[in-house]
Motif scaffolding. Structure first.
Motif, PDB file in Angstrom:
ATOM      1  N   ALA A 133       0.828  -1.199  -0.123  1.00  0.00           N
ATOM      2  CA  ALA A 133      -0.160   0.161   0.036  1.00  0.00           C
ATOM      3  C   ALA A 133       0.751   1.187  -0.132  1.00  0.00           C
ATOM      4  N   ARG A 134       2.034   1.064   0.742  1.00  0.00           N
ATOM      5  CA  ARG A 134       2.882   2.486   0.730  1.00  0.00           C
ATOM      6  C   ARG A 134       3.597   2.475  -0.760  1.00  0.00           C
ATOM      7  N   LEU A 135       4.106   1.316  -1.103  1.00  0.00           N
ATOM      8  CA  LEU A 135       4.716   1.281  -2.282  1.00  0.00           C
ATOM      9  C   LEU A 135       3.991   1.798  -3.316  1.00  0.00           C
ATOM     10  N   TYR A 136       2.801   1.409  -3.673  1.00  0.00           N
ATOM     11  CA  TYR A 136       1.847   1.583  -4.749  1.00  0.00           C
ATOM     12  C   TYR A 136       0.939   2.503  -4.598  1.00  0.00           C
ATOM     13  N   ARG A 137       0.792   3.081  -3.460  1.00  0.00           N
ATOM     14  CA  ARG A 137      -0.091   4.439  -2.833  1.00  0.00           C
ATOM     15  C   ARG A 137      -1.344   3.950  -3.170  1.00  0.00           C
ATOM     16  N   THR A 138      -1.928   2.901  -2.724  1.00  0.00           N
ATOM     17  CA  THR A 138      -3.307   2.629  -2.529  1.00  0.00           C
ATOM     18  C   THR A 138      -3.498   2.265  -1.288  1.00  0.00           C
ATOM     19  N   PRO A 139      -4.768   2.012  -0.880  1.00  0.00           N
ATOM     20  CA  PRO A 139      -5.243   1.411   0.116  1.00  0.00           C
ATOM     21  C   PRO A 139      -5.031   0.288   0.693  1.00  0.00           C
ATOM     22  N   VAL A 140      -4.574  -0.038   1.926  1.00  0.00           N
ATOM     23  CA  VAL A 140      -4.067  -1.490   2.377  1.00  0.00           C
ATOM     24  C   VAL A 140      -5.378  -2.489   2.073  1.00  0.00           C
ATOM     25  N   ILE A 141      -6.510  -1.965   2.357  1.00  0.00           N
ATOM     26  CA  ILE A 141      -7.508  -3.009   2.269  1.00  0.00           C
ATOM     27  C   ILE A 141      -7.716  -3.776   0.981  1.00  0.00           C
ATOM     28  N   VAL A 142      -7.050  -3.155  -0.143  1.00  0.00           N
ATOM     29  CA  VAL A 142      -7.192  -3.614  -1.427  1.00  0.00           C
ATOM     30  C   VAL A 142      -6.314  -4.932  -1.328  1.00  0.00           C
ATOM     31  N   TYR A 143      -5.197  -4.934  -0.763  1.00  0.00           N
ATOM     32  CA  TYR A 143      -4.557  -5.933  -0.705  1.00  0.00           C
ATOM     33  C   TYR A 143      -4.593  -7.206   0.254  1.00  0.00           C
ATOM     34  N   SER A 144      -5.233  -6.590   1.355  1.00  0.00           N
ATOM     35  CA  SER A 144      -5.292  -7.417   2.564  1.00  0.00           C
ATOM     36  C   SER A 144      -6.498  -8.365   2.654  1.00  0.00           C
ATOM     37  N   VAL A 145      -7.365  -7.757   1.906  1.00  0.00           N
ATOM     38  CA  VAL A 145      -8.794  -8.595   1.772  1.00  0.00           C
ATOM     39  C   VAL A 145      -8.430  -9.746   0.620  1.00  0.00           C
ATOM     40  N   ALA A 146      -7.776  -9.272  -0.536  1.00  0.00           N
ATOM     41  CA  ALA A 146      -7.679 -10.470  -1.519  1.00  0.00           C
ATOM     42  C   ALA A 146      -6.763 -11.176  -0.872  1.00  0.00           C
ATOM     43  N   GLY A 147      -5.820 -10.921  -0.314  1.00  0.00           N
ATOM     44  CA  GLY A 147      -4.623 -11.530   0.019  1.00  0.00           C
ATOM     45  C   GLY A 147      -5.002 -12.678   1.378  1.00  0.00           C
ATOM     46  N   ILE A 148      -6.134 -12.387   2.040  1.00  0.00           N
ATOM     47  CA  ILE A 148      -6.543 -13.651   3.113  1.00  0.00           C
ATOM     48  C   ILE A 148      -7.357 -14.281   2.542  1.00  0.00           C
ATOM     49  N   ILE A 149      -7.879 -14.311   1.273  1.00  0.00           N
ATOM     50  CA  ILE A 149      -8.779 -15.295   0.663  1.00  0.00           C
ATOM     51  C   ILE A 149      -8.505 -16.679   0.760  1.00  0.00           C
ATOM     52  N   PRO A 150      -7.273 -17.118   0.476  1.00  0.00           N
ATOM     53  CA  PRO A 150      -6.950 -18.509   0.412  1.00  0.00           C
ATOM     54  C   PRO A 150      -7.039 -18.952   1.999  1.00  0.00           C
ATOM     55  N   LEU A 151      -6.704 -18.262   2.898  1.00  0.00           N
ATOM     56  CA  LEU A 151      -6.852 -18.722   4.096  1.00  0.00           C
ATOM     57  C   LEU A 151      -8.202 -18.792   4.939  1.00  0.00           C
ATOM     58  N   VAL A 152      -9.088 -18.301   4.445  1.00  0.00           N
ATOM     59  CA  VAL A 152     -10.567 -18.419   5.032  1.00  0.00           C
ATOM     60  C   VAL A 152     -10.672 -19.822   4.875  1.00  0.00           C
TER      61      VAL A 152
END
Length: 167
Positions: A88-107
């Motif tokens: 999110a810092r590197l690409y200047r986007t909200p954290v939720i963009v990466y965290s929600v999609a990133g936890i999907i395999p763990l659900v």
């Protein structure tokens, strides 16, 4: 082929036992990126979303072989959210963009499904441990997400402190 898959699923096989680590990494990348599409994240972030999910799943699989699934899920969730904050810092986007999609395999969708199926089939003795496991895995994901909010400022302070001492 369908009969063999049905037998494996009925015998208690998990898809993690059927795919080698590289296949699991690819599947988790695609799953995370696909959920990114479903959640309407910007197209330029789909690769990073897939990467966050893939790293989290690999950490989970490697740790699950050594320790219980709940602490493995906690560690993987923490890693996903730390990666999400860095991206999110590197690409200047909200954290939720990466965290929600990133936890999907763990659900724990498969465990929750098995718990509900046991309830519907009146096998209550089987459903309670499965429901408890699904609840604990979901809690581990939530704790990992919150714990990252604690780890992030510490990492930021450490990294900014090391840059000041070098400069």
């Amino acid at each position: 082929m369908a009969m063999a898959m049905a037998y494996m699923l009925q015998a208690g096989w998990e898809w993690t036992k059927m795919l080698p680590l590289a296949g699991q990494a690819a599947a988790s990348f695609v799953a995370s990126a696909a959920f990114g599409i479903l959640f309407h994240v910007p197209r330029r972030t789909l690769g990073q979303c897939g990467l966050a999910g893939m790293v989290g799943w690999i950490i989970y699989v490697l740790l699950d072989a050594q320790i219980d699934a709940v602490p493995a899920t906690l560690a993987a969730s923490l890693a996903v959210t730390v990666i999400a904050q860095l991206m999110a810092r590197l690409y200047r986007t909200p954290v939720i963009v990466y965290s929600v999609a990133g936890i999907i395999p763990l659900v724990p969708g498969g465990v929750a499904y098995d718990a509900m199926r046991s309830v519907v089939e009146n096998r209550y003795d089987d459903s309670l441990p499965l429901a408890a496991k699904a609840f604990m895995l979901s809690g581990a994901i939530a704790i990992g997400l919150v714990l990252s909010e604690v780890v992030n400022p510490v990492l930021t302070r450490l990294l900014s402190g090391s840059k000041r001492s070098q400069g």
